[in-house]
Write an enzyme that holds these catalytic residues in place. Structure first.
Site, mmCIF file in Angstrom:
data_model
loop_
_atom_site.group_PDB
_atom_site.id
_atom_site.type_symbol
_atom_site.label_atom_id
_atom_site.label_comp_id
_atom_site.label_asym_id
_atom_site.label_seq_id
_atom_site.Cartn_x
_atom_site.Cartn_y
_atom_site.Cartn_z
ATOM 1 N N ASP A 32 29.196 41.679 32.536
ATOM 2 C CA ASP A 32 29.920 40.463 32.912
ATOM 3 C C ASP A 32 30.551 39.880 31.652
ATOM 4 O O ASP A 32 29.928 39.898 30.587
ATOM 5 C CB ASP A 32 28.932 39.457 33.535
ATOM 6 C CG ASP A 32 29.615 38.469 34.469
ATOM 7 O OD1 ASP A 32 30.510 37.757 33.985
ATOM 8 O OD2 ASP A 32 29.253 38.414 35.657
ATOM 9 N N VAL A 58 35.462 44.046 32.190
ATOM 10 C CA VAL A 58 35.483 45.286 32.958
ATOM 11 C C VAL A 58 36.750 46.110 32.686
ATOM 12 O O VAL A 58 36.797 47.307 32.970
ATOM 13 C CB VAL A 58 35.312 44.933 34.468
ATOM 14 C CG1 VAL A 58 36.600 44.358 35.034
ATOM 15 C CG2 VAL A 58 34.827 46.089 35.275
ATOM 16 N N THR A 101 42.127 41.838 36.592
ATOM 17 C CA THR A 101 40.733 42.282 36.746
ATOM 18 C C THR A 101 40.602 43.186 37.960
ATOM 19 O O THR A 101 39.905 44.205 37.927
ATOM 20 C CB THR A 101 39.795 41.057 36.888
ATOM 21 O OG1 THR A 101 39.902 40.284 35.698
ATOM 22 C CG2 THR A 101 38.352 41.477 37.097
ATOM 23 N N ALA A 123 33.827 45.647 45.942
ATOM 24 C CA ALA A 123 33.743 44.372 46.667
ATOM 25 C C ALA A 123 35.146 43.820 46.870
ATOM 26 O O ALA A 123 35.727 43.198 45.989
ATOM 27 C CB ALA A 123 32.892 43.383 45.876
ATOM 28 N N TYR A 154 44.795 36.883 43.921
ATOM 29 C CA TYR A 154 43.503 37.378 44.431
ATOM 30 C C TYR A 154 43.720 38.318 45.615
ATOM 31 O O TYR A 154 43.219 39.439 45.634
ATOM 32 C CB TYR A 154 42.647 36.183 44.834
ATOM 33 C CG TYR A 154 41.219 36.517 45.175
ATOM 34 C CD1 TYR A 154 40.348 37.012 44.215
ATOM 35 C CD2 TYR A 154 40.723 36.321 46.472
ATOM 36 C CE1 TYR A 154 39.019 37.311 44.527
ATOM 37 C CE2 TYR A 154 39.400 36.614 46.785
ATOM 38 C CZ TYR A 154 38.556 37.097 45.818
ATOM 39 O OH TYR A 154 37.244 37.380 46.133
#
Ligand code: UDP
Length: 321
Positions: A32, A58, A101, A123, A154
């Site tokens: 994280d 990440v 991301t 996810a 998003y």
């Protein structure tokens, strides 16, 4: 011992998942960058010998990140890829970070999985359905997303993440499955991240106005975090779900008005409900069709909404004390 990498493991959902995996005897590597996750979410697991925390983004070369953290990348058997800011408040403040991301970060995870032959669970989100014109939403519905809207970083980021997850499955043989997670709630949601349940609970405990956006007739279906973790683990464990996509969520749909009333009555507060402008791009309704996951792994939600809310209120109270 099975070794599991959880990206976004210091976040709300990730930290609960790390706990459940450790309880099940897994070795857990939590990665994280703490942009929205918090190290204190890991207080209960830090001392566990089977737990490793790596503070890294990440999007970096994950093989190198793991080696720097004294983890042999070849030891990784399974990867839960949860890393992403997910709060609507962040969509305005960190749009590029969110889009990158879910695109570059997801590719980086899939590259690692291809290199070390690990199984992946990506996810994704109910936000891929945008403001849905089909209700409830089955996985076969392709959604109604404005690619230029304020939520697009998003929504489209996750849609792109789904695209490359299926490409790596088809073209590179990565055993990757995708879950579309609907609204989830429970202990450790940030009180300040703008999401409706922690916001209303905090307002009610403080005796402040409860801020309903729009006319409050918009709906959501809220799943308690322990039910979600159970679903994630079962989807990961199922041998034949590579390349598949599954909704995970509660089928109990509530209006935001009724949520405000339920929280008011559970907290027994004098707070009044006040009405404010609806944010741009705010979906009017949302409820998953969960028949696919019910058939695939026999999963369904277990925790009743009021019970989950009581537990969440209790944890917010404990945190404040
Ligand atoms: N919402 C609200 N008051 C708040 C925060 C959110 O009425 O103080 C509404 C929001 O406009 C949306 C719903 O609650 O219609 C759920 O919002 P949340 O940010 O929790 O999740 P999402 O919109 O991503 O489903």
């Amino acid at each position: 011992m099975t070794t599991v990498l959880v990206t976004g493991g210091a976040g709300f959902i990730g930290s609960h998942l790390c706990e459940r995996l450790l309880e099940a005897g897994r070795s857990v590597i939590c990665l994280d960058n703490c942009s929205s996750g918090r190290e204190r979410n890991l207080d209960d697991v830090r001392a566990d010998e089977a737990f490793t925390f790596l503070r890294a983004d990440v999007r970096n070369d994950l093989t190198a990140v793991l080696r720097d953290g004294s983890v042999d990348p070849d030891d990784i058997d399974r990867i839960y890829h949860l890393a992403s800011r997910a709060s609507p408040a962040d969509f305005e403040d960190h749009p590029l970070d969110i889009a990158r991301t879910n695109s570059e970060g997801t590719q980086s995870v899939l590259e690692l999985a291809a290199t070390v032959d690990a199984r992946v669970l990506y996810a994704s989100t109910s936000e891929v359905y945008g403001d849905p014109e089909v209700h409830p939403q089955p996985e076969s519905y392709n959604g109604n997303v404005d690619p230029r809207g304020t939520r697009a970083c998003y929504d489209e980021g996750k849609r792109f993440g789904e695209t490359i997850t299926s490409v790596y499955h088809r073209q590179h043989g990565v055993d990757a499955r995708t879950v579309r997670i609907f609204n989830t709630y429970g202990p450790r949601m940030r009180a300040d991240d703008g999401r409706v349940i922690p916001t209303f609970i905090t307002q009610a405990l403080d005796g402040e106005d409860i801020t309903v956006y729009g006319d409050g007739t918009q709906t959501r279906s809220f799943l308690y975090v322990s039910d979600l973790c159970r679903a994630l683990r079962a989807v990961m464990a199922a041998p034949d779900l590579g390349g598949d996509v599954l909704n995970v969520g509660s089928t109990r749909e509530v209006t935001i008005n009724s949520l405000a009333e339920t929280i008011r009555s559970l907290i027994d507060t004098d707070s009044e409900v006040t009405y404010h402008p609806l944010p741009d791009d705010d979906p009017q309704q949302r409820r998953p069709d969960i028949s696919r996951i019910q058939v695939a792994i026999g999963w369904e939600p277990d925790v009743a909404f009021e019970d989950g809310l009581r537990r969440t209120i209790q944890s917010v109270r404990a945190q404040r004390d």
